[in-house]
Write an enzyme that holds these catalytic residues in place. Structure first.
Site, PDB file in Angstrom:
ATOM      1  N   CYS A 174      62.746  38.221  31.913  1.00 18.31           N
ATOM      2  CA  CYS A 174      62.649  38.954  33.175  1.00 18.31           C
ATOM      3  C   CYS A 174      61.792  40.214  33.080  1.00 18.31           C
ATOM      4  CB  CYS A 174      64.048  39.313  33.672  1.00 18.31           C
ATOM      5  SG  CYS A 174      65.126  37.867  33.850  1.00 18.31           S
ATOM      6  N   HIS A 324      63.187  44.330  38.963  1.00 16.50           N
ATOM      7  CA  HIS A 324      63.488  42.910  38.788  1.00 16.50           C
ATOM      8  C   HIS A 324      64.705  42.563  39.638  1.00 16.50           C
ATOM      9  CE1 HIS A 324      64.807  39.174  37.185  1.00 16.50           C
ATOM     10  NE2 HIS A 324      65.798  39.697  36.472  1.00 16.50           N
ATOM     11  N   ASN A 354      67.674  35.354  41.347  1.00 19.26           N
ATOM     12  CA  ASN A 354      66.977  35.869  40.169  1.00 19.26           C
ATOM     13  C   ASN A 354      65.922  34.854  39.740  1.00 19.26           C
ATOM     14  OD1 ASN A 354      66.159  36.587  37.576  1.00 19.26           O
ATOM     15  ND2 ASN A 354      68.202  37.171  36.894  1.00 19.26           N
TER      16      ASN A 354
END
Length: 398
Positions: A174, A324, A354
């Site tokens: 990420c 993020h 996500n």
């Protein structure tokens, strides 16, 4: 723990004293240079004519870099929280209250990650008015490539780049897209590259245990891309950065190799051999949600504050906070720590979940195309995740 930062260390005063006075934007450009080490730089700086083989002083490059185009792409299949409630013991309310997520996109049928990456890349190139043949480098930030050896060359092929520019993958989960931006800047400043395409794309749905309600509710698939272009130092759009990793946290978030059960090979004496190796594959994503949350709300604000300090900017100068997109509670906690009001926080988590390395460029693209983010505005961007890795960059759009 390893870390990197885009600034000149205070431990090299002699080198800094040799720099001429800089205006605001030149100072930003000077701070973001690419080098391996500056240990002993003060000693070298005091030498009249150090040889190239001896000098460790980072080479100043007059070029800056700026973000001039963006694009994104998502799969066609949309999975809502209600859809998941038919598979595991959960509900739309349970998921949305704890994560902020309402729905996510998942690869299916003929969808694949390379196609998403190509689609996002073409949109970014179109916005930047750059032809694929003018690309010098393609960086594919992904932890889920279509090929074990990387997907970036296939992006290059499908874009039709006739000059065969270098293309390679960056694996940092990420945090990948932030690392890609910094890598692009280093290639431009230190390598003379002009147009660098940075893609963040992941398909974590392939590594999710869809019977585990603690993890299957979180992830989605997507791709986002940004065109980073060389410019004069006065136009520089990457003000500073701050990057870290801590391998001791790997136990909290991972998808490790696992060996498959198979018949054990025996030699002529009946003893067990360790050859040939057993067939292996990656396990489902394993995550300790509480520990990851603690890590993010502690380390991400510190990283952004460090990057702002290196840029010589107060937190109040941030036009947008772009994190993020992992969990709305994390986003809210970091914003509160930095005292950034909610109306200046970019979030599209509710619609996509996500998406790992894709989350920052995906959210940026939507914010730019909707008119929310405008040219000249300052963005504090930060990625964090498996590794553990985390990092931030202070950038200017356009």
């Amino acid at each position: 723990m390893a870390n990197a930062s885009g600034f000149f260390s205070p431990s090299v005063p002699k080198f800094r004293d040799r720099l001429p006075p800089l205006n605001r934007f030149q100072r930003f450009s000077a701070k973001v240079v690419c080098f391996g080490t500056i240990e002993g730089a003060a000693n070298h700086a005091s030498t009249a004519s150090p040889s190239p083989s001896q000098s460790q002083i980072p080479r100043l490059v007059a070029k800056g870099c700026k973000l001039v185009g963006c694009g994104s792409a998502v799969p066609t299949l949309q999975i809502s929280n209600d859809d998941l409630s038919k598979m595991v013991d959960t509900s739309d309310e349970w998921i949305s209250v704890r994560t902020g997520i309402r729905r996510r996109r998942v690869l299916s049928g003929r969808d694949n990650l390379i196609a998403l990456g190509v689609d996002a890349s073409r949109k970014a190139l179109e916005m930047a008015k750059v032809d694929p043949d003018d690309l010098d480098l393609i960086l594919m930030c992904t932890s889920t490539p279509e090929d074990l050896f990387g997907s970036a060359p296939q992006i290059q092929k499908q874009l039709g780049c006739k000059a065969n520019p270098l293309a390679y993958d960056i694996t940092a989960a990420c945090s990948g897209f932030v690392l890609g931006l910094i890598s692009a800047a280093c290639h431009i400043r230190g390598g003379g590259f002009r147009n660098v395409l940075v893609i963040g794309a992941d398909a974590l749905s392939r590594y999710v245990d869809w019977t585990d309600r603690g993890s299957c509710i979180l992830f989605g698939d997507a791709a986002g891309a940004v065109l980073v272009q060389a410019c004069d130092s006065e136009e520089d759009g990457l003000f500073s950065f701050d990057l870290h990793s801590d391998g001791s946290g790997q136990r909290h978030l991972n998808a490790s190799i696992k060996e498959h059960e198979s018949n054990t090979a025996l030699d002529s004496n009946g003893s067990v051999l360790d050859f040939p190796p057993r067939k292996s594959s990656y396990s489902f994503i394993q995550m300790n949600g509480k520990e990851v949350f603690r890590f993010a709300v502690r380390c991400v604000p510190q990283s952004i504050e460090s990057a702002l300090e290196k840029a010589g900017l107060p937190a109040s100068s941030i036009d947008w906070l772009l994190l993020h997109q992992a969990n709305q509670r994390i986003i809210d906690a970091v914003a509160a720590r930095l005292e950034v009001p909610s109306e200046r926080v970019i979030s599209n988590l509710a619609n996509y979940g996500n998406t790992s390395a894709a989350s920052i460029p995906l959210a940026l693209d939507e914010a730019v195309r909707s008119g929310k983010v405008k040219a000249g505005q300052t963005i504090a961007a930060a990625g964090f995740g498996a590794g553990l890795t985390w990092g931030s960059a202070i950038i200017r759009w356009g």
